[in-house]
Design a protein around this motif. Structure first.
Motif, PDB file in Angstrom:
ATOM      1  N   THR A 188      41.942  14.600  35.888  1.00 56.52           N
ATOM      2  CA  THR A 188      40.524  14.816  35.541  1.00 56.52           C
ATOM      3  C   THR A 188      40.099  16.264  35.770  1.00 56.52           C
ATOM      4  OG1 THR A 188      39.864  14.178  37.786  1.00 56.52           O
ATOM      5  CG2 THR A 188      39.920  12.428  36.112  1.00 56.52           C
ATOM      6  N   ALA A 189      41.067  17.144  35.939  1.00 52.13           N
ATOM      7  CA  ALA A 189      40.748  18.532  36.306  1.00 52.13           C
ATOM      8  C   ALA A 189      40.225  19.351  35.134  1.00 52.13           C
ATOM      9  CB  ALA A 189      41.987  19.205  36.892  1.00 52.13           C
ATOM     10  N   LEU A 190      40.507  18.937  33.891  1.00 51.35           N
ATOM     11  CA  LEU A 190      40.126  19.720  32.724  1.00 51.35           C
ATOM     12  C   LEU A 190      39.150  18.959  31.839  1.00 51.35           C
ATOM     13  CD1 LEU A 190      43.491  21.270  31.446  1.00 51.35           C
ATOM     14  CD2 LEU A 190      41.671  22.434  32.675  1.00 51.35           C
ATOM     15  N   SER A 191      38.160  19.669  31.324  1.00 44.10           N
ATOM     16  CA  SER A 191      37.299  19.128  30.282  1.00 44.10           C
ATOM     17  C   SER A 191      37.896  19.506  28.922  1.00 44.10           C
ATOM     18  CB  SER A 191      35.893  19.706  30.401  1.00 44.10           C
ATOM     19  OG  SER A 191      35.917  21.109  30.148  1.00 44.10           O
ATOM     20  N   PHE A 192      37.355  18.929  27.864  1.00 42.16           N
ATOM     21  CA  PHE A 192      37.826  19.248  26.521  1.00 42.16           C
ATOM     22  C   PHE A 192      37.625  20.735  26.233  1.00 42.16           C
ATOM     23  CE2 PHE A 192      37.427  19.648  21.930  1.00 42.16           C
ATOM     24  CZ  PHE A 192      38.473  18.854  21.467  1.00 42.16           C
ATOM     25  N   GLY A 193      36.450  21.253  26.572  1.00 40.69           N
ATOM     26  CA  GLY A 193      36.170  22.672  26.328  1.00 40.69           C
ATOM     27  C   GLY A 193      37.077  23.584  27.121  1.00 40.69           C
ATOM     28  N   ALA A 194      37.369  23.195  28.374  1.00 43.36           N
ATOM     29  CA  ALA A 194      38.265  24.014  29.199  1.00 43.36           C
ATOM     30  C   ALA A 194      39.663  24.048  28.602  1.00 43.36           C
ATOM     31  CB  ALA A 194      38.308  23.464  30.623  1.00 43.36           C
ATOM     32  N   ALA A 195      40.103  22.923  28.032  1.00 44.81           N
ATOM     33  CA  ALA A 195      41.423  22.875  27.401  1.00 44.81           C
ATOM     34  C   ALA A 195      41.477  23.793  26.182  1.00 44.81           C
ATOM     35  CB  ALA A 195      41.754  21.436  26.998  1.00 44.81           C
ATOM     36  N   VAL A 196      40.416  23.763  25.379  1.00 43.87           N
ATOM     37  CA  VAL A 196      40.356  24.663  24.220  1.00 43.87           C
ATOM     38  C   VAL A 196      40.380  26.118  24.687  1.00 43.87           C
ATOM     39  CG1 VAL A 196      38.953  25.399  22.247  1.00 43.87           C
ATOM     40  CG2 VAL A 196      39.128  22.969  22.816  1.00 43.87           C
ATOM     41  N   SER A 197      39.661  26.401  25.764  1.00 45.33           N
ATOM     42  CA  SER A 197      39.619  27.768  26.303  1.00 45.33           C
ATOM     43  C   SER A 197      41.001  28.238  26.737  1.00 45.33           C
ATOM     44  CB  SER A 197      38.656  27.838  27.491  1.00 45.33           C
ATOM     45  OG  SER A 197      37.325  27.607  27.089  1.00 45.33           O
ATOM     46  N   ILE A 198      41.794  27.336  27.331  1.00 47.01           N
ATOM     47  CA  ILE A 198      43.153  27.699  27.756  1.00 47.01           C
ATOM     48  C   ILE A 198      43.984  28.122  26.555  1.00 47.01           C
ATOM     49  CG2 ILE A 198      45.320  26.748  28.630  1.00 47.01           C
ATOM     50  CD1 ILE A 198      43.690  25.126  30.616  1.00 47.01           C
ATOM     51  N   VAL A 199      43.865  27.358  25.463  1.00 48.48           N
ATOM     52  CA  VAL A 199      44.644  27.671  24.262  1.00 48.48           C
ATOM     53  C   VAL A 199      44.249  29.030  23.707  1.00 48.48           C
ATOM     54  CG1 VAL A 199      45.182  26.943  21.907  1.00 48.48           C
ATOM     55  CG2 VAL A 199      44.948  25.229  23.707  1.00 48.48           C
ATOM     56  N   VAL A 200      42.947  29.283  23.611  1.00 50.56           N
ATOM     57  CA  VAL A 200      42.477  30.561  23.063  1.00 50.56           C
ATOM     58  C   VAL A 200      42.855  31.714  23.990  1.00 50.56           C
ATOM     59  CG1 VAL A 200      40.452  31.885  22.347  1.00 50.56           C
ATOM     60  CG2 VAL A 200      40.589  29.439  21.839  1.00 50.56           C
ATOM     61  N   ALA A 201      42.669  31.513  25.304  1.00 52.74           N
ATOM     62  CA  ALA A 201      42.954  32.584  26.260  1.00 52.74           C
ATOM     63  C   ALA A 201      44.435  32.946  26.282  1.00 52.74           C
ATOM     64  CB  ALA A 201      42.509  32.166  27.663  1.00 52.74           C
ATOM     65  N   GLY A 202      45.294  31.974  25.986  1.00 57.05           N
ATOM     66  CA  GLY A 202      46.731  32.226  26.040  1.00 57.05           C
ATOM     67  C   GLY A 202      47.181  33.337  25.123  1.00 57.05           C
ATOM     68  N   PHE A 203      46.468  33.542  24.007  1.00 56.10           N
ATOM     69  CA  PHE A 203      46.837  34.616  23.081  1.00 56.10           C
ATOM     70  C   PHE A 203      45.668  35.537  22.770  1.00 56.10           C
ATOM     71  CE2 PHE A 203      50.895  32.646  22.385  1.00 56.10           C
ATOM     72  CZ  PHE A 203      51.697  33.723  22.036  1.00 56.10           C
ATOM     73  N   ALA A 204      44.717  35.613  23.685  1.00 60.64           N
ATOM     74  CA  ALA A 204      43.579  36.504  23.467  1.00 60.64           C
ATOM     75  C   ALA A 204      44.015  37.958  23.406  1.00 60.64           C
ATOM     76  CB  ALA A 204      42.549  36.310  24.578  1.00 60.64           C
ATOM     77  N   ASP A 205      44.988  38.342  24.253  1.00 59.91           N
ATOM     78  CA  ASP A 205      45.388  39.752  24.320  1.00 59.91           C
ATOM     79  C   ASP A 205      46.275  40.157  23.149  1.00 59.91           C
ATOM     80  OD1 ASP A 205      47.398  38.111  25.228  1.00 59.91           O
ATOM     81  OD2 ASP A 205      47.433  38.930  27.248  1.00 59.91           O
ATOM     82  N   SER A 206      47.436  39.531  23.021  1.00 63.79           N
ATOM     83  CA  SER A 206      48.319  39.887  21.909  1.00 63.79           C
ATOM     84  C   SER A 206      47.715  39.499  20.564  1.00 63.79           C
ATOM     85  CB  SER A 206      49.686  39.214  22.079  1.00 63.79           C
ATOM     86  OG  SER A 206      50.441  39.851  23.082  1.00 63.79           O
ATOM     87  N   GLY A 207      46.860  38.480  20.549  1.00 62.92           N
ATOM     88  CA  GLY A 207      46.167  38.136  19.314  1.00 62.92           C
ATOM     89  C   GLY A 207      45.220  39.246  18.895  1.00 62.92           C
ATOM     90  N   THR A 208      44.545  39.854  19.853  1.00 65.94           N
ATOM     91  CA  THR A 208      43.663  40.979  19.549  1.00 65.94           C
ATOM     92  C   THR A 208      44.478  42.182  19.078  1.00 65.94           C
ATOM     93  OG1 THR A 208      42.086  40.203  21.206  1.00 65.94           O
ATOM     94  CG2 THR A 208      41.860  42.482  20.469  1.00 65.94           C
ATOM     95  N   MET A 209      45.701  42.306  19.598  1.00 68.41           N
ATOM     96  CA  MET A 209      46.577  43.418  19.215  1.00 68.41           C
ATOM     97  C   MET A 209      47.500  43.036  18.053  1.00 68.41           C
ATOM     98  SD  MET A 209      47.577  44.799  23.037  1.00 68.41           S
ATOM     99  CE  MET A 209      48.064  46.466  22.537  1.00 68.41           C
ATOM    100  N   THR A 210      47.131  42.024  17.290  1.00 67.76           N
ATOM    101  CA  THR A 210      47.963  41.548  16.185  1.00 67.76           C
ATOM    102  C   THR A 210      48.324  42.650  15.196  1.00 67.76           C
ATOM    103  OG1 THR A 210      48.105  39.934  14.384  1.00 67.76           O
ATOM    104  CG2 THR A 210      45.937  40.861  14.829  1.00 67.76           C
ATOM    105  N   ALA A 211      47.472  43.670  15.099  1.00 65.52           N
ATOM    106  CA  ALA A 211      47.746  44.758  14.152  1.00 65.52           C
ATOM    107  C   ALA A 211      49.084  45.425  14.405  1.00 65.52           C
ATOM    108  CB  ALA A 211      46.630  45.802  14.219  1.00 65.52           C
ATOM    109  N   ASP A 212      49.549  45.421  15.654  1.00 70.73           N
ATOM    110  CA  ASP A 212      50.849  46.021  15.955  1.00 70.73           C
ATOM    111  C   ASP A 212      51.974  45.332  15.176  1.00 70.73           C
ATOM    112  OD1 ASP A 212      49.479  47.635  17.686  1.00 70.73           O
ATOM    113  OD2 ASP A 212      50.151  46.614  19.508  1.00 70.73           O
ATOM    114  N   PHE A 213      51.780  44.042  14.864  1.00 72.84           N
ATOM    115  CA  PHE A 213      52.777  43.292  14.100  1.00 72.84           C
ATOM    116  C   PHE A 213      52.424  43.240  12.615  1.00 72.84           C
ATOM    117  CE2 PHE A 213      52.482  40.787  18.245  1.00 72.84           C
ATOM    118  CZ  PHE A 213      53.440  41.553  18.878  1.00 72.84           C
TER     119      PHE A 213
END
Length: 439
Positions: free
Chosen positions: A200-225
């Motif tokens: 019960t540690a995660l809410s639905f929104g928190a789970a979505v946030s984990i997914v987005v946060a996992g690639f927030a950095d390299s996703g923002t730097m996607t232009a390098d690829f």
């Protein structure tokens, strides 16, 4: 053949650290898709996918994973479109919005963050092989660092080749692990899909946030690829294979590992499935070892490439010598054990990183602002700061909200509003200056 002729496939290719990739050097959509496809499909995402399904159950968990990936596709896809259209790296891309001097702040911030992820992957290599096979963690980590740095030095071609190997290997071994995990449990497909979880540690929104946060950095730097894509649309198409396809598969497999009973400690270990592949003979164990280096190496090399390209743009050095320096920095950091504290901190960057991309998207894709020669653009930094502030408030006062989305929306609205207020004054100043010159 003249003395100056070369075989292109035998030498290290130009990486265009300080200029847009010319049309003649652009790569096929398949090649760019392979670069992105092999990046998210990693053991770490399987762990998080298992944790999410353990807390939400299969149906709600998979829905959260899909929604998070669709958000990433919209965000990263927009930034990729700009990159494919211009051929510019993130550092060059940022200069148009944050200013020629201001972009160094944004680039240094993200380039340092991804080196934290690089260090994390080195440490994870050591502990994974130690826990699964009893190997010395420091030695396994050091070997991994050397291999990952060498791949990065080869450049974008090596990332593409590695992706073509890492992603299919992940899928095959994940299926084998699921089979071992489900053996003896006699679970039907209906029973697996009916798994309701035990946490019960995660809410639905928190789970979505984990997914987005996992690639927030390299996703923002996607232009390098994706600057290597031939067009903006091709860059978006390549991004699609990362989000939602590859990233969703990696998370979902981890969730299924938990649902079939393949994880002994799903609350903490999630859907990590390497342990399911060992103890079945030397052949499969040997393949599992190679898999660790290939899989985690794919993540680490991409992160190091992002970091090296970012710091190359700041220092004006070449990407390869910077990669060597950062490889040593990452190894030293990992060997001190500090890497083990990075994960929670880096996940919080889902609050601070996405507003950067939001400002870039509004500035270069929606407003289509005429690019000037400003060295520092205060409106861009103000929007970044206010977007991050809004996400921070949501994180602490609205548990269950998707922090990254709030930060993106807030930064976009603030920037658009400030630019609307700023433009009349800018135009007026230009008219006055023109009249003075004509007089």
């Amino acid at each position: 053949m003249s003395a100056n002729s070369h075989e292109p496939h035998l030498e290290l290719a130009e990486e265009y650290e300080h200029e847009p990739v010319p049309d003649t050097a652009r790569r096929s959509t398949l090649s760019i898709a392979a670069v992105w496809f092999g990046f998210p499909m990693n053991l770490g995402n399987a762990v998080f996918g298992g944790v999410i399904v353990y807390n939400l159950g299969v149906v709600a968990g998979l829905a959260a994973l899909l929604l998070g990936n669709l958000i990433l596709f919209g965000y990263v896809g927009a930034l990729s479109y700009i990159a494919g259209r211009t051929g510019k790296s993130f550092s060059l891309q940022a200069a148009a919005t944050f200013g020629s001097t201001g972009r160094r702040i944004a680039a240094a911030f993200l380039a340092t963050v991804v080196i934290g992820w690089f260090s994390f992957q080195i440490g994870l290599t050591g502990t994974t092989l130690r826990d699964a096979l009893g190997w010395p963690a420091l030695l396994a980590a050091a070997v991994g660092c050397v291999l990952y740095t060498l791949v990065t030095i080869v450049g974008i071609r090596a990332l593409s080749w590695l992706g073509m190997i890492a992603a299919p290997l992940f899928v095959v071994l994940a299926v084998v692990a699921l089979w071992f995990g489900a053996s003896g449990n006699g679970l039907s497909v209906h029973q697996v899909l009916s798994y309701h979880g035990g946490g019960t540690a995660l809410s639905f929104g928190a789970a979505v946030s984990i997914v987005v946060a996992g690639f927030a950095d390299s996703g923002t730097m996607t232009a390098d690829f994706t600057r290597w894509a031939k067009t903006g649309r091709a860059a978006v198409g390549a991004t699609f294979w990362a989000f939602p396809v590859s990233n969703f598969i990696a998370y979902a497999i981890g969730g299924l590992v938990v649902a079939v009973g393949g994880s002994a400690h799903p609350a903490t270990d999630g859907g990590g499935f390497l342990g399911l592949l060992t103890g079945h003979g030397p052949l499969l164990t040997g393949i599992a070892v190679a898999f660790v280096y290939i899989n985690l190496g794919s993540v680490a090399s991409h992160c190091l490439y992002n970091g090296a390209l970012g710091w190359s743009g700041i220092t004006r050095l070449g990407m390869r010598p910077v990669a060597l320096i950062l490889g040593v920095v990452g190894l030293v950091t990992a060997l001190t054990g500090v890497w083990s504290h990075f994960l929670d901190w880096l996940n919080l960057l889902g609050i601070f990183v996405p507003p950067i991309g939001a400002v870039l998207i509004v500035d270069q894709l929606l407003l289509r602002r005429t690019i000037g020669r400003e060295s520092f653009r205060p409106t861009a930094f103000a929007a970044w700061a206010l977007g991050a502030a809004a996400a921070t408030v949501a994180h602490y006062l609205l548990p269950g909200s998707v922090d990254a989305v709030i930060g993106i929306v807030a930064a976009a609205l603030v920037y658009a509003a400030m630019e609307k207020l700023r433009r009349p004054r800018t135009v007026s100043a230009l008219v006055t200056e023109t009249q003075v010159v004509q007089a």
